[in-house]
Design a protein around this motif. Structure first.
Motif, PDB file in Angstrom:
ATOM      1  N   GLN A   9       4.858  -7.789  38.823  1.00 56.20           N
ATOM      2  CA  GLN A   9       4.790  -7.039  37.571  1.00 56.20           C
ATOM      3  C   GLN A   9       3.925  -5.796  37.708  1.00 56.20           C
ATOM      4  OE1 GLN A   9       3.459  -9.976  34.755  1.00 56.20           O
ATOM      5  NE2 GLN A   9       5.517 -10.815  34.437  1.00 56.20           N
ATOM      6  N   CYS A  10       3.071  -5.755  38.723  1.00 56.91           N
ATOM      7  CA  CYS A  10       2.233  -4.579  38.984  1.00 56.91           C
ATOM      8  C   CYS A  10       2.790  -3.703  40.106  1.00 56.91           C
ATOM      9  CB  CYS A  10       0.809  -5.013  39.349  1.00 56.91           C
ATOM     10  SG  CYS A  10      -0.084  -5.819  38.006  1.00 56.91           S
ATOM     11  N   LEU A  11       3.872  -4.144  40.734  1.00 58.91           N
ATOM     12  CA  LEU A  11       4.442  -3.413  41.853  1.00 58.91           C
ATOM     13  C   LEU A  11       4.985  -2.061  41.394  1.00 58.91           C
ATOM     14  CD1 LEU A  11       4.999  -4.015  44.906  1.00 58.91           C
ATOM     15  CD2 LEU A  11       7.317  -4.670  44.215  1.00 58.91           C
ATOM     16  N   THR A  12       4.612  -0.980  42.106  1.00 64.88           N
ATOM     17  CA  THR A  12       5.091   0.355  41.752  1.00 64.88           C
ATOM     18  C   THR A  12       6.065   0.920  42.786  1.00 64.88           C
ATOM     19  OG1 THR A  12       3.142   1.356  42.816  1.00 64.88           O
ATOM     20  CG2 THR A  12       3.017   0.938  40.441  1.00 64.88           C
ATOM     21  N   ARG A  13       5.976   0.456  44.021  1.00 60.33           N
ATOM     22  CA  ARG A  13       6.861   0.971  45.074  1.00 60.33           C
ATOM     23  C   ARG A  13       7.261  -0.178  45.991  1.00 60.33           C
ATOM     24  NH1 ARG A  13       7.799   6.112  47.418  1.00 60.33           N
ATOM     25  NH2 ARG A  13       6.297   6.995  45.952  1.00 60.33           N
ATOM     26  N   LEU A  14       8.572  -0.238  46.322  1.00 60.94           N
ATOM     27  CA  LEU A  14       9.070  -1.330  47.150  1.00 60.94           C
ATOM     28  C   LEU A  14      10.073  -0.779  48.161  1.00 60.94           C
ATOM     29  CD1 LEU A  14       9.360  -4.378  47.774  1.00 60.94           C
ATOM     30  CD2 LEU A  14      11.116  -4.486  45.988  1.00 60.94           C
ATOM     31  N   ARG A  15       9.841  -1.109  49.432  1.00 61.48           N
ATOM     32  CA  ARG A  15      10.750  -0.727  50.525  1.00 61.48           C
ATOM     33  C   ARG A  15      11.206  -2.007  51.212  1.00 61.48           C
ATOM     34  NH1 ARG A  15      10.356   4.658  52.332  1.00 61.48           N
ATOM     35  NH2 ARG A  15      10.961   3.984  54.423  1.00 61.48           N
ATOM     36  N   LEU A  16      12.529  -2.208  51.269  1.00 63.03           N
ATOM     37  CA  LEU A  16      13.098  -3.406  51.872  1.00 63.03           C
ATOM     38  C   LEU A  16      14.020  -3.011  53.016  1.00 63.03           C
ATOM     39  CD1 LEU A  16      14.039  -5.327  48.598  1.00 63.03           C
ATOM     40  CD2 LEU A  16      11.994  -5.634  50.003  1.00 63.03           C
ATOM     41  N   LYS A  17      14.023  -3.814  54.069  1.00 70.58           N
ATOM     42  CA  LYS A  17      14.870  -3.524  55.226  1.00 70.58           C
ATOM     43  C   LYS A  17      15.554  -4.790  55.714  1.00 70.58           C
ATOM     44  CE  LYS A  17      14.897  -1.328  59.791  1.00 70.58           C
ATOM     45  NZ  LYS A  17      14.081  -0.656  60.840  1.00 70.58           N
ATOM     46  N   ILE A  61      20.020 -12.982  57.790  1.00 68.43           N
ATOM     47  CA  ILE A  61      19.699 -11.930  56.823  1.00 68.43           C
ATOM     48  C   ILE A  61      19.837 -12.418  55.374  1.00 68.43           C
ATOM     49  CG2 ILE A  61      20.447  -9.673  55.972  1.00 68.43           C
ATOM     50  CD1 ILE A  61      20.956  -8.866  58.844  1.00 68.43           C
ATOM     51  N   PRO A  62      20.912 -13.120  54.985  1.00 69.60           N
ATOM     52  CA  PRO A  62      20.951 -13.668  53.618  1.00 69.60           C
ATOM     53  C   PRO A  62      19.820 -14.653  53.342  1.00 69.60           C
ATOM     54  CG  PRO A  62      23.152 -13.652  54.580  1.00 69.60           C
ATOM     55  CD  PRO A  62      22.198 -13.312  55.686  1.00 69.60           C
ATOM     56  N   GLU A  63      19.472 -15.448  54.371  1.00 68.02           N
ATOM     57  CA  GLU A  63      18.363 -16.392  54.197  1.00 68.02           C
ATOM     58  C   GLU A  63      17.054 -15.650  53.933  1.00 68.02           C
ATOM     59  OE1 GLU A  63      15.922 -19.729  56.833  1.00 68.02           O
ATOM     60  OE2 GLU A  63      17.925 -19.089  57.443  1.00 68.02           O
ATOM     61  N   MET A  64      16.840 -14.532  54.647  1.00 66.09           N
ATOM     62  CA  MET A  64      15.649 -13.727  54.424  1.00 66.09           C
ATOM     63  C   MET A  64      15.651 -13.113  53.018  1.00 66.09           C
ATOM     64  SD  MET A  64      13.568 -13.640  57.159  1.00 66.09           S
ATOM     65  CE  MET A  64      13.853 -15.413  57.160  1.00 66.09           C
ATOM     66  N   GLY A  65      16.836 -12.696  52.553  1.00 68.53           N
ATOM     67  CA  GLY A  65      16.930 -12.137  51.209  1.00 68.53           C
ATOM     68  C   GLY A  65      16.549 -13.153  50.146  1.00 68.53           C
ATOM     69  N   GLN A  66      17.030 -14.379  50.294  1.00 70.02           N
ATOM     70  CA  GLN A  66      16.683 -15.414  49.313  1.00 70.02           C
ATOM     71  C   GLN A  66      15.212 -15.803  49.410  1.00 70.02           C
ATOM     72  OE1 GLN A  66      18.722 -16.305  46.782  1.00 70.02           O
ATOM     73  NE2 GLN A  66      19.780 -14.562  47.737  1.00 70.02           N
ATOM     74  N   GLN A  67      14.667 -15.748  50.619  1.00 71.77           N
ATOM     75  CA  GLN A  67      13.242 -16.029  50.783  1.00 71.77           C
ATOM     76  C   GLN A  67      12.402 -14.987  50.051  1.00 71.77           C
ATOM     77  OE1 GLN A  67      10.433 -15.964  54.648  1.00 71.77           O
ATOM     78  NE2 GLN A  67      12.046 -17.515  54.750  1.00 71.77           N
ATOM     79  N   PHE A  68      12.842 -13.721  50.131  1.00 70.01           N
ATOM     80  CA  PHE A  68      12.115 -12.680  49.411  1.00 70.01           C
ATOM     81  C   PHE A  68      12.235 -12.860  47.908  1.00 70.01           C
ATOM     82  CE2 PHE A  68      11.965  -8.607  47.236  1.00 70.01           C
ATOM     83  CZ  PHE A  68      10.719  -8.144  47.631  1.00 70.01           C
ATOM     84  N   SER A  98      10.201  -6.594  55.642  1.00 63.09           N
ATOM     85  CA  SER A  98      11.365  -6.728  56.514  1.00 63.09           C
ATOM     86  C   SER A  98      11.323  -8.085  57.192  1.00 63.09           C
ATOM     87  CB  SER A  98      11.378  -5.612  57.569  1.00 63.09           C
ATOM     88  OG  SER A  98      10.223  -5.692  58.395  1.00 63.09           O
ATOM     89  N   PRO A  99      12.448  -8.545  57.743  1.00 65.11           N
ATOM     90  CA  PRO A  99      12.435  -9.789  58.517  1.00 65.11           C
ATOM     91  C   PRO A  99      11.601  -9.631  59.778  1.00 65.11           C
ATOM     92  CG  PRO A  99      14.679  -9.162  57.911  1.00 65.11           C
ATOM     93  CD  PRO A  99      13.792  -7.986  57.618  1.00 65.11           C
ATOM     94  N   PRO A 100      11.209 -10.718  60.386  1.00 62.12           N
ATOM     95  CA  PRO A 100      10.483 -10.631  61.661  1.00 62.12           C
ATOM     96  C   PRO A 100      11.353  -9.963  62.727  1.00 62.12           C
ATOM     97  CG  PRO A 100      10.293 -12.827  60.717  1.00 62.12           C
ATOM     98  CD  PRO A 100      11.326 -12.104  59.907  1.00 62.12           C
ATOM     99  N   PRO A 101      10.747  -9.355  63.732  1.00 63.01           N
ATOM    100  CA  PRO A 101      11.525  -8.732  64.810  1.00 63.01           C
ATOM    101  C   PRO A 101      12.497  -9.723  65.440  1.00 63.01           C
ATOM    102  CG  PRO A 101       9.207  -8.148  64.995  1.00 63.01           C
ATOM    103  CD  PRO A 101       9.287  -9.192  63.924  1.00 63.01           C
TER     104      PRO A 101
END
Length: 473
Positions: free
Chosen positions: A168-176, A149-156, A138-141
Motif C-alpha cells: 500500500q506504500c509502494l510507489t515504484r515497481l519493476r518486474l522481470k 515463470i508462472p510459478e514465480m508470478g504466483q509467488q510474487f 525478478s526470479p533467481p538467476p
C-alpha cells in the motif's frame, strides 16, 4: 565483490575533521555512499556508529551480496535489510522516531526470504513517514523455463497479498520474467494505493491468448512500461491518472494496445521490429476519441523493419491529436519513402516539433521471421498548410536527393517553419569502430544538402543547421 572499509583518517585516537561535523551533514555524506559503505563507515568510530540507522534514503541491491549459493546471497541481503530497519523503532538522541523517507530494494524471489523482507519493510512504513518505496523483483538467476515463470508470478502475488501494508506504500515497481493470471496485474495495481510507476520486462499472461485488461479507476498510477510483454493485447480500460505509456517489442498481433479512459495521457512511446505475422494498423484503432485527446508527445520506433502504421484521414485522428505538440518517427529503413510521414501534419494541427531518424547500424541484423520491408505510398493533400510546426529535425539519412526533396515538401506545407536541423547518425557502442569515418561522411552529406536547398530556393535558408551526431545512448 567485497568493498574495502572506508578510511576516515583517524589517527592516535583523535577524531578527524569530518567526524566533527553535525549529524545532519554526516548523514548527507553517508547517503551518497550507499548502504554497504555507510555501514562500514559506522564501524570505524563510536561517533559514526549510530548514523547508518538514521539514514533517510536506503538502497539495497541483491547483486552486491553475491555468495556461493542463492540462499547465502539472499541471507546476506535480508540480514542487511533487517539490520538497517531494526532500530527504526528506537528513539534517537533527540527523542524522535528515526524516519526512513525512501527505500529502494532489488531482490530475487526466494520463498524462504520474502516474509522477512516484507516484515522489515512494514516495520519502517508503519511510521507513515516513508514517501518513496521501490521494489525491483525478478526470479533467481537461471529460472527462465515456462513452468517456473508462472510459478514465480504466483509467488510474487502471494507475497503482495501477505504484506499489504508494504504494498500500500509502494510507489515504484519493476518486474522481470514473471507470468501472471488474467486479472493479477489489475489487482496488483488496485491494491497498491500509492503505486505511480509500473515496469514489466519480459513478463506476460500465463494464457497468452487473453487480453491484459487494466480497469483501475481509483489508482494513482502515472506511468506504465511494457517490454516484451506476452499477451493478445493490452487494453487500458480506465486509468484516469495515467500520463506516460511505453510499449516495446510486443509479440502480439497489431495493434498492441487499446486506450480507453485515460484523460491525462500525455506521452506514448511504441517501439517494435515487426514480425512476419504482424500487419500494419491505423492509429485510430489504438486511441479513443473521447478519452485520450490530451496527448502531447508521440514516439514511434520501427527498428529499421516494416512501417507498422498506416497514414489515415484527418477525420479519424484530428480529435485525438488536436493537442499533439511533439512527434518522433525513428528507425525508418533507408529505402522507405518519406512523404507518408506528412500525414501527421494533417492530423496534428498543434504540432511544433517533428523528428525523423534512420539510425541503422551494422550490428542491427534482422531475424528470420522479420516482416518484409514494403514501401509506404501516400501523398499529402495539395491544400495542406500547417501553421504551428517550428522545428524539423532529421538524423542519419544517406540519400541526399531523398532528404532534399522531403525538406522542400515540408517547407511547402509547414508555412511557419523556423528551423531545420540535419544531424548525423546517433552513435552505437557496438558499431563504434566505424564511426570516425561515418561522421565525416555525414558531415559532408549534410553540407551538400544545405547548399542545394540554398541554391535552389529564394527563401531564407539561414534556418538550416548542421548539427553533429549525438553521443551514444
Amino acid at each position: 565483490m567485497e568493498l574495502p572499509p572506508l578510511k576516515l583518517n583517524v589517527a592516535r585516537g583523535e577524531e578527524d575533521r569530518i567526524s566533527a561535523l553535525p549529524d545532519e551533514l554526516l548523514l548527507r555524506i553517508l547517503e551518497r555512499l550507499g548502504l554497504r559503505r555507510a555501514v562500514r563507515a559506522g564501524t570505524v568510530s563510536k561517533r559514526w556508529r549510530h548514523l547508518p540507522h538514521q539514514l533517510s534514503f536506503v538502497t539495497l541491491d541483491v547483486r552486491c551480496f553475491r555468495r556461493a549459493t542463492l540462499g547465502e546471497t539472499m541471507d546476506a541481503f535480508t540480514a542487511a535489510l533487517t539490520s538497517v530497519c531494526a532500530q527504526r523503532n528506537c528513539e534517537c538522541q533527540r527523542g524522535r522516531v528515526m524516519a526512513m523517507k525512501a527505500i529502494c530494494l532489488r531482490f530475487f524471489l526466494s520463498a524462504s526470504h520474502l516474509s522477512s523482507i516484507g516484515s522489515a519493510v512494514e516495520d519502517v512504513v508503519s511510521h507513515g513517514k516513508t514517501r518513496r518505496l521501490a521494489f525491483q523483483v525478478s526470479p533467481p538467476p537461471g529460472v527462465n523455463s515456462f513452468p517456473q515463470i508462472p510459478e514465480m508470478g504466483q509467488q510474487f502475488m502471494s507475497f503482495s497479498r501477505a504484506h499489504q501494508p508494504a504494498f500500500q506504500c509502494l510507489t515504484r515497481l519493476r518486474l522481470k520474467s514473471l507470468a501472471f493470471g488474467n486479472s493479477d496485474v489489475a489487482a496488483l495495481i488496485a491494491a497498491s494505493d500509492k503505486l505511480e510507476h509500473l515496469n514489466m520486462n519480459s513478463c506476460g499472461l500465463v494464457d497468452q491468448r487473453h487480453v491484459l485488461k487494466i480497469d483501475t479507476p481509483c489508482s494513482v498510477i502515472q506511468e506504465l512500461e511494457f517490454k516484451r510483454f506476452h499477451c493478445k493485447r493490452i487494453h487500458l480500460i480506465s486509468v484516469p491518472r495515467l500520463r506516460t505509456v511505453l510499449c516495446h517489442s510486443w509479440r502480439s498481433n497489431n495493434p498492441p494496445m487499446r486506450f480507453g479512459y485515460v484523460p491525462q495521457l500525455r506521452q506514448v512511446n511504441l517501439a517494435c521490429k515487426a514480425k512476419a505475422w504482424q500487419v500494419s494498423f491505423l492509429l485510430s484503432r489504438c486511441f479513443s476519441r473521447r478519452s485520450a485527446n490530451n496527448l502531447l508527445k508521440l514516439h514511434l520506433n520501427f527498428r529499421h523493419q516494416m512501417i507498422w502504421i498506416r497514414p489515415e484521414h484527418p477525420k479519424h485522428l484530428t480529435a485525438i491529436f488536436r493537442n499533439l505538440a511533439e512527434v518522433s518517427f525513428s528507425g525508418i529503413f533507408p529505402e522507405c519513402d518519406l512523404s507518408w510521414t506528412l500525414f501527421i501534419l494533417q492530423v496534428a494541427p498543434a504540432l511544433h516539433k517533428f523528428t525523423l531518424s534512420r539510425e541503422r547500424h551494422a550490428c542491427d541484423i534482422p531475424s528470420e521471421d522479420s516482416a518484409d520491408k514494403t514501401n509506404v505510398v501516400w501523398e499529402p493533400s495539395k491544400d495542406l498548410k500547417h501553421l504551428k510546426l517550428k522545428l524539423l529535425r532529421m538524423y542519419g539519412f544517406e540519400d541526399e536527393d531523398k532528404v532534399t526533396n522531403y525538406i522542400r515538401l515540408v517547407m511547402e506545407r509547414a508555412v511557419g517553419l523556423k528551423r531545420i536541423e540535419l544531424r548525423g547518425e546517433v552513435p552505437c557502442e557496438k558499431c563504434d569502430a566505424i564511426y570516425p569515418r561515418r561522421s565525416q561522411v555525414d558531415k559532408g552529406r549534410r553540407r551538400r544538402i544545405k547548399e542545394r536547398l540554398t541554391h535552389e530556393s529564394s527563401s531564407n535558408m539561414g534556418m538550416i543547421m548542421l548539427v553533429a551526431a549525438m553521443p551514444a545512448r
